[in-house]
Design an enzyme around this catalytic site. Structure first.
Site, mmCIF file in Angstrom:
data_model
loop_
_atom_site.group_PDB
_atom_site.id
_atom_site.type_symbol
_atom_site.label_atom_id
_atom_site.label_comp_id
_atom_site.label_asym_id
_atom_site.label_seq_id
_atom_site.Cartn_x
_atom_site.Cartn_y
_atom_site.Cartn_z
ATOM 1 N N LYS A 92 39.826 32.046 41.414
ATOM 2 C CA LYS A 92 39.467 33.351 40.840
ATOM 3 C C LYS A 92 39.635 33.270 39.344
ATOM 4 C CE LYS A 92 38.481 37.687 40.869
ATOM 5 N NZ LYS A 92 37.401 37.343 39.907
ATOM 6 N N GLN A 151 45.150 30.620 34.241
ATOM 7 C CA GLN A 151 44.743 31.584 35.271
ATOM 8 C C GLN A 151 45.522 31.359 36.571
ATOM 9 O OE1 GLN A 151 41.672 33.511 34.279
ATOM 10 N NE2 GLN A 151 42.486 34.967 35.739
ATOM 11 N N LYS A 158 48.841 33.047 36.080
ATOM 12 C CA LYS A 158 48.615 34.482 35.919
ATOM 13 C C LYS A 158 48.320 35.120 37.281
ATOM 14 C CE LYS A 158 45.317 35.384 33.003
ATOM 15 N NZ LYS A 158 44.150 35.869 32.234
ATOM 16 N N LYS A 208 38.030 29.092 36.361
ATOM 17 C CA LYS A 208 37.375 29.633 35.163
ATOM 18 C C LYS A 208 36.041 28.944 34.998
ATOM 19 C CE LYS A 208 38.503 32.603 31.938
ATOM 20 N NZ LYS A 208 39.531 33.668 31.997
ATOM 21 N N GLY A 224 34.013 38.536 34.688
ATOM 22 C CA GLY A 224 33.669 38.439 33.269
ATOM 23 C C GLY A 224 34.780 37.821 32.441
ATOM 24 N N ASP A 225 34.442 37.499 31.237
ATOM 25 C CA ASP A 225 35.394 37.075 30.205
ATOM 26 C C ASP A 225 34.646 37.297 28.891
ATOM 27 O OD1 ASP A 225 38.168 35.531 30.078
ATOM 28 O OD2 ASP A 225 36.925 34.678 28.504
ATOM 29 N N THR A 272 42.401 45.573 31.953
ATOM 30 C CA THR A 272 43.194 44.617 31.156
ATOM 31 C C THR A 272 43.944 45.359 30.057
ATOM 32 O OG1 THR A 272 41.477 43.000 31.619
ATOM 33 C CG2 THR A 272 43.095 42.410 29.954
ATOM 34 N N ASN A 302 36.325 44.662 25.044
ATOM 35 C CA ASN A 302 36.725 45.438 26.197
ATOM 36 C C ASN A 302 38.234 45.647 26.296
ATOM 37 O OD1 ASN A 302 35.868 46.640 28.575
ATOM 38 N ND2 ASN A 302 36.603 44.889 29.742
ATOM 39 N N SER A 307 40.676 42.971 39.644
ATOM 40 C CA SER A 307 39.624 42.211 40.334
ATOM 41 C C SER A 307 40.042 41.937 41.775
ATOM 42 C CB SER A 307 39.388 40.869 39.637
ATOM 43 O OG SER A 307 38.558 41.028 38.509
HETATM 44 N N1 GLU Z 1 38.670 36.800 32.472
HETATM 45 C C1 GLU Z 1 39.745 37.658 32.872
HETATM 46 C C2 GLU Z 1 41.055 36.919 32.760
HETATM 47 O O1 GLU Z 1 41.234 36.152 31.858
HETATM 48 C C3 GLU Z 1 39.505 38.280 34.222
HETATM 49 C C4 GLU Z 1 39.337 37.341 35.354
HETATM 50 C C5 GLU Z 1 38.968 37.993 36.679
HETATM 51 O O2 GLU Z 1 38.937 39.214 36.747
HETATM 52 O O3 GLU Z 1 38.726 37.238 37.609
HETATM 53 O O4 GLU Z 1 41.994 37.068 33.506
#
Ligand code: GLU
Length: 449
Positions: free
Chosen positions: A90, A111, A114, A126, A165-166, A210, A241, A381
């Site tokens: 994810k 990630q 996190k 990612k 998104g990112d 976020t 955002n 998410s």
């Molecule tokens: N890109 C965001 C992050 O850095 C969201 C990732 C997601 O929602 O999967 O965590």
């Protein structure tokens, strides 16, 4: 330093000298893990850390798109499926001209920890491409997204890998990607993407999550000091955002964001980025694709500092919310000289490792790490994935309540992990340890692979 940790960091640096961001994040995370790895000598025999620093797999592909004049362009696309031990991969997709394998690997590695911290079932991944969306027409962006998904659709799915998104990828791009995915798959698997529009399965509060989540985390830090947000000033970076969400929630709780930044410089708004008109203007700036923060200064008549970063400004709280390696040693020194008490990272790895150490060494400064502070985005998410699998929608209040609860838990678990390991009130090490322990347990339980 624990000798096994030292060996793994050394090996990564030797193997990937051309991936500086990846080496940086590996060093930052692993060097917090001493007490845990000391307690678990079996990790070395199972080469747990050596496995953890290699992605399970990484796709690299060509993405060809046609501009509005009919000329073809060739870009590099990636998806890094770093660690799937605790759930489907994810993580977001980033479109930015500086996207490299190093950036993809650093983001996917971060990630992993996190996502683990959120307590939800999500592994780390990612993706992205070195495509620069600024100045592109909607049609060009649509064709690029379609081409990107043509290359990737086989390797993603609701139980496999769930992109979002990112930077450079928002609701519009996710819509184009999901549309192409649906066309190719011939089904309605909307759980394959998060950050979707509400009409086809997106979650309420996801766009705000976020920013809101980082302010909920910040509230916990302030509470630890017997403080609240009321009357506080916040220096932010970026104007996308995330910063938009911070401005909104900060205002609601009585604080104000006084700086924004972009690739062109920063703006200082003494009155605060408050009120509907300014908040809406931020959203317009992002959608305009101009990628300039000077527009804000022109519109609202506030000072603009070309080519500079906002880190010399006096504020109660610093929240670097733009991009990686935004705060170097020179900025860290200015922040310390201003006697800032709260340094709250928001963007992924916004601080260089030496600057982060320096700030953590300031006796009166509290440093909070991005992988905990910004985890509300991916956590929401995760809530979107739950709603999609149940084929129903939760109310905004329900999602916001869950997000708030998750942010409090992330904070509490980080504090507890540091304390349990004799590190005192150390939010950086606490987040690394708490995120690591869950992934480590799952990997050890699942045998060698
Ligand atoms: N890109 C965001 C992050 O850095 C969201 C990732 C997601 O929602 O999967 O965590």
């Amino acid at each position: 330093m624990n000798s096994y940790i030292g060996k793994v960091i050394g090996r990564v640096k030797e193997k990937y000298p051309y991936q500086p961001e990846f080496c940086q994040t590996v060093e930052e995370v692993l060097s917090s893990l001493d007490p845990v790895v000391d307690r678990h000598p079996e990790y070395e025999r199972a080469d747990l850390l050596g496995r953890m620093v290699e992605p399970e797999r990484m796709f690299s592909f060509r993405v060809v798109w046609q501009d509005d004049q009919g000329t073809a362009h060739t870009q590099n696309g990636y998806r890094c499926q770093f660690n799937g031990a605790i759930g489907p991969y994810k993580g977001g997709i980033r479109f930015q001209k500086n996207v490299t394998p190093s950036i993809m690997k650093f983001l996917a590695f971060e990630q992993t920890f996190k996502n683990s911290l959120t307590g939800l079932s999500m592994g780390g991944g990612k993706g992205g491409a070195d495509f620069d969306p600024s100045g592109k027409s909607d049609d060009e962006i649509m064709r690029f997204c379609q081409s990107f998904i043509q290359a990737l659709y086989r390797y993603i799915g609701p139980d496999t890998d769930v992109p979002a998104g990112d930077m450079g990828v928002g609701g519009k791009e996710i819509g184009y990607m999901f549309g192409e995915y649906r066309r190719l798959k011939g089904n309605f698997e909307n759980g394959t993407f998060t950050g979707k529009g509400f009409s086809y399965g997106g979650s309420l509060i996801r766009p705000e999550a976020t920013g809101f989540g980082s302010v909920y985390y910040l509230e916990n830090v302030l509470k630890h000091d017997g403080e609240t947000l009321d009357g506080k000033t916040i220096a932010c970076a970026g104007f996308g955002n995330v910063t938009w969400g911070i401005c909104r929630k900060a205002e609601e709780l009585g604080a104000k964001v006084i700086t924004l930044s972009g690739p062109d410089g920063y703006v200082y708004d003494e009155g605060g980025v408050c009120g509907q008109e300014k908040i809406d203007y931020l959203a317009w700036m992002r959608l305009s694709g101009r990628n300039r923060v000077e527009d804000y200064a022109d519109k609202f008549g506030v000072p603009f500092y070309r080519g500079e970063k906002p880190w010399g400004v006096k504020a109660d709280i610093i929240m670097p919310s733009a991009m990686q390696n935004d705060v170097h040693m020179d900025s860290a020194k200015k922040i310390a000289a201003n006697k800032v008490r709260y340094y709250i990272e928001v963007a992924n790895m916004p601080t260089t490792n030496d600057a982060l150490r320096y700030l953590m060494d300031q006796p009166d400064m509290i440093v909070a790490p991005s992988k905990a502070v910004n985890a509300g985005g991916v956590a929401t998410s995760g809530l979107e994935m739950s709603q999609n699998s149940e084929r129903l929608f939760w109310s905004a209040e329900e999602v916001d309540m869950q997000l708030h609860r998750i942010m409090d838990t992330i904070y509490n678990n980080s504090v507890a992990a540091a304390e349990r390991n004799g590190l005192g009130y150390n939010l950086v090490a606490g987040a690394n340890i708490a995120g690591f322990e869950r992934v480590a347990d799952a990997m050890m339980a699942q045998g060698l692979f």
